[in-house]
Scaffold this motif. Sequence first.
Motif, PDB file in Angstrom:
ATOM      1  N   TRP A  36       0.851  -1.193   0.000  1.00  0.00           N
ATOM      2  CA  TRP A  36       0.000   0.000   0.000  1.00  0.00           C
ATOM      3  C   TRP A  36       0.890   1.248   0.000  1.00  0.00           C
ATOM      4  N   PHE A  37       0.483   2.177  -0.803  1.00  0.00           N
ATOM      5  CA  PHE A  37       1.108   3.490  -0.843  1.00  0.00           C
ATOM      6  C   PHE A  37       0.006   4.532  -0.669  1.00  0.00           C
ATOM      7  N   ARG A  38       0.401   5.755  -0.388  1.00  0.00           N
ATOM      8  CA  ARG A  38      -0.592   6.825  -0.302  1.00  0.00           C
ATOM      9  C   ARG A  38      -0.017   8.122  -0.845  1.00  0.00           C
ATOM     10  N   GLN A  39      -0.930   8.971  -1.270  1.00  0.00           N
ATOM     11  CA  GLN A  39      -0.527  10.268  -1.786  1.00  0.00           C
ATOM     12  C   GLN A  39      -1.505  11.315  -1.290  1.00  0.00           C
ATOM     13  N   ALA A  40      -0.993  12.203  -0.465  1.00  0.00           N
ATOM     14  CA  ALA A  40      -1.797  13.293   0.066  1.00  0.00           C
ATOM     15  C   ALA A  40      -1.784  14.453  -0.926  1.00  0.00           C
ATOM     16  N   PRO A  41      -2.771  15.330  -0.858  1.00  0.00           N
ATOM     17  CA  PRO A  41      -2.820  16.472  -1.776  1.00  0.00           C
ATOM     18  C   PRO A  41      -1.543  17.300  -1.714  1.00  0.00           C
ATOM     19  N   GLY A  42      -0.959  17.526  -2.880  1.00  0.00           N
ATOM     20  CA  GLY A  42       0.239  18.349  -2.951  1.00  0.00           C
ATOM     21  C   GLY A  42       1.517  17.661  -2.510  1.00  0.00           C
ATOM     22  N   LYS A  43       1.436  16.383  -2.215  1.00  0.00           N
ATOM     23  CA  LYS A  43       2.626  15.651  -1.752  1.00  0.00           C
ATOM     24  C   LYS A  43       2.941  14.489  -2.687  1.00  0.00           C
TER      25      LYS A  43
END
Length: 125
Positions: A36-43
């Motif tokens: 699992w990976f994640r991507q926050a807004p602007g990151k």
Amino acid sequence: QVQLVESGGGLVQAGGSLRLSCAASGRSASGYNMGWFRQAPGKEREFVAVISWSGRTTLYADSVQGRFTISRDNAKNTVFLQMSSLKVDDTADYYCAADLRSTSIFLKSLDMAYWGKGTLVTVSS
């Protein structure tokens, strides 16, 4: 080809829990390490957790260690991410990934063989 479909995202209050699922399909879906990976807004996209095909090896990002648990059910070709004690900073699109290479690769590369389209997790204060 392996297809990955995430589900389980949604809106939750800080301190709450959520369980994400990633269903794998395709002629050769077996044998893959899953993460699992994640991507926050602007990151940038970042590693969250990985589990080996056997389930014997699991690795976590420091930011989620002790709060998130990754598991898998190979009979159903599904990987889970149980998220507890959620924080506002956990808000992100969460992506499932699959690769035949070592689990350690997941910690240092975004060049995974297969990706899902993501599921949004929003944690409110």
